[in-house]
Design a protein around this motif. Structure first.
Motif, PDB file in Angstrom:
ATOM      1  N   PHE A  38      35.464  -5.320  16.115  1.00 48.78           N
ATOM      2  CA  PHE A  38      35.845  -5.440  17.520  1.00 48.78           C
ATOM      3  C   PHE A  38      34.639  -5.201  18.429  1.00 48.78           C
ATOM      4  CE2 PHE A  38      37.418  -3.611  21.529  1.00 48.78           C
ATOM      5  CZ  PHE A  38      38.247  -4.638  21.951  1.00 48.78           C
ATOM      6  N   PHE A  94      44.917  -4.164  16.428  1.00 46.34           N
ATOM      7  CA  PHE A  94      44.712  -3.859  17.843  1.00 46.34           C
ATOM      8  C   PHE A  94      45.317  -2.499  18.209  1.00 46.34           C
ATOM      9  CE2 PHE A  94      43.806  -8.425  18.907  1.00 46.34           C
ATOM     10  CZ  PHE A  94      42.642  -8.183  19.607  1.00 46.34           C
ATOM     11  N   ALA A 112      40.573  -3.715  24.813  1.00 51.32           N
ATOM     12  CA  ALA A 112      41.308  -4.015  23.589  1.00 51.32           C
ATOM     13  C   ALA A 112      42.743  -4.450  23.903  1.00 51.32           C
ATOM     14  CB  ALA A 112      41.308  -2.799  22.669  1.00 51.32           C
TER      15      ALA A 112
END
Length: 470
Positions: free
Chosen positions: A17, A34, A53
């Motif tokens: 990420f 996530f 995010a």
């Protein structure tokens, strides 16, 4: 919400990420990934990254309820309660049986100080919950809401339910003991902890809390035994050694107390509390050099700990080394100029050194900071009298009268001051009042105002009062 417990996978997801953010590449993550990424950032206070995010997560998984619940958490953190409620209403329409929606709704209500409404909402969540672990979490949240309302009996009930769901929930155990403490129910706390230990005999936290309860009721023998069991359960438990040291101090076993405190220094970085207690123990043993060494280490370790500065200042005061005492209290004031205890000591030391102007300044600052003890008012007025500041002394004493009406010590001083200022009517009034309240304090006049006692009017008032009392 549940989170993936595979640490390696989570670490890999985080790395991917953050790499994506740096390169602007768009990588796919499943919704669970996530959730774990967002949870990690929120746990570590990285709100900006959590928001990124959430945004990217919702772009890839727009229908995810859990990701939108995280968005609500952000709204709450930013005090955007209207937006949080709007999104909660939307989610409730989609999933009216989702207890997490109710938990978040309760969170919003709690942040707005609507604690009873939050409790009602959490009770609704409890009715929807199908997971006993989830029940424990909700019980804990309800307990906290009752704490906010100062309803400690109700809070106690729910923290007990919480602990029943998970016997290793030490946060709830601490909260239970906190409620007992607040309710002054030491005996009930002892009974509860003993029952808990019957089924969890190696729980060092419970033994530690039990020792504290025995300490509170001054049963030092049982307190010491409880701390010993805490140490047997975990011989690296610093809190147990500290508490055992306190018990030994109460029993005047100062050498043994020092040994326990020193174990904590070996187990972890020195704490100012342990260093201070060791210093006091050495002082009680008459080992002054070692005492002052540890007082010095205390203030070095934690310059903001007022007890350290007070200890070292009082140490030199007892030795009548007032210059050194003044040096240390000045250092303390430079660090915290609003500490009333520092200024009181500063005033007393300067008074001992006959530095009257500095002493008066110290007492004045002490009063400004809210120390309204009688001796503070009297000491300041006596110094002002010695400095010839009679009107300032009167003003100081008139303020003192508001806190200590009908006080002979104040009235004798006011009587003497008004005679000094040639206001005989006021002087006569306060002197008569002083004699009525307590004639035995008439020595104040001769000590502070020797010339006033020679006045015929003053002698007549004193004589007449003493005759009438006989």
């Amino acid at each position: 919400m549940e989170y993936n417990q595979n640490e390696e996978h989570n670490e890999f997801s985080l790395t991917r990420f953050e790499s994506m953010l740096k390169t602007n590449d768009v990588l796919f993550f499943d919704s669970n990934e996530f959730e774990n990424i967002i949870h990690h950032y929120l746990e570590n206070g990285k709100i900006a990254l959590a928001k990124k995010a959430i945004k990217l997560g919702l772009q890839q998984h727009p229908s995810s309820i859990n990701l939108r619940l995280f968005k609500i958490e952000i709204f709450v953190l930013e005090n955007k309660f209207d937006q949080a409620n709007a999104l909660l209403d939307e989610l409730y329409t989609l999933e009216p049986g989702n207890e997490e929606i109710f938990i978040q709704k309760a969170n919003v209500l709690s942040k707005q100080d609507l604690h009873q409404e939050a409790i009602n909402t959490l009770l609704a969540a409890l009715n929807l919950s199908k997971d006993s672990n989830e029940d424990g979490d909700i019980y804990g949240l309800i307990g906290m809401e009752y704490l906010f309302l100062d309803q400690f009996d109700n809070a106690l009930d729910y923290f007990k339910k919480c602990l029943a769901c998970d016997h290793s929930d030490y946060a709830s155990l601490h909260n239970i003991v906190y409620c007992f403490d607040f309710l002054d129910k030491n005996e009930e706390a002892i009974e509860f902890l003993n029952a808990y230990l019957d089924s969890n005999p190696y729980c060092e936290v419970a033994w530690h809390q039990l020792g504290r309860q025995y300490f509170a009721i001054k049963d030092y023998k049982r307190a010491s035994a409880a701390f010993d069991f805490a140490i047997i359960s975990d011989d690296t438990f610093i809190g147990a050694y500290l508490e055992k040291g306190k018990v030994l101090e109460k029993q005047k076993e100062y050498k043994e107390a020092i040994e326990n405190y020193k174990i904590t220094l070996a187990l972890d970085d020195p704490t100012s509390f342990a260093l201070l207690r060791i210093g006091h123990c050495y002082e009680k043993l008459g080992q002054s050099d070692l005492a002052v060494q540890f007082f010095d280490r205390t203030v070095e370790e934690d310059p903001l700990l007022d007890k350290g500065w007070i200890a070292i200042t009082k140490y030199y005061t007892k030795k009548q080394d007032y210059q050194k005492a003044l040096y240390f209290i000045n250092k303390a004031i430079n660090i915290d100029g609003d500490n009333v205890l520092y200024w009181k000591l500063y005033a007393q030391i300067n008074q001992r050194l006959n530095f009257l102007e500095e002493a008066e300044r110290g007492y004045k600052r002490t009063l400004e900071l809210g120390n309204y003890e009688l001796d503070t008012w009297l000491n300041r007025s006596d110094i002002l009298i010695n400095l010839g500041e009679y009107e300032a002394a009167v003003y100081n004493l008139l303020q003192a009268v508001e806190f200590y009406p009908e006080n002979a010590e104040i009235e004798f001083r006011l009587g003497g001051l008004y005679f000094k200022l040639l206001e005989s009517d006021k002087g006569r009034y306060h002197l008569k009042n002083a004699m009525r309240l307590n004639a035995e304090y008439d020595f104040i006049l001769s000590e502070l105002f020797p010339s006033v006692t020679q006045k015929p009017m003053v002698r007549a008032i004193i004589s007449a009062t003493k005759k009438s009392s006989n």
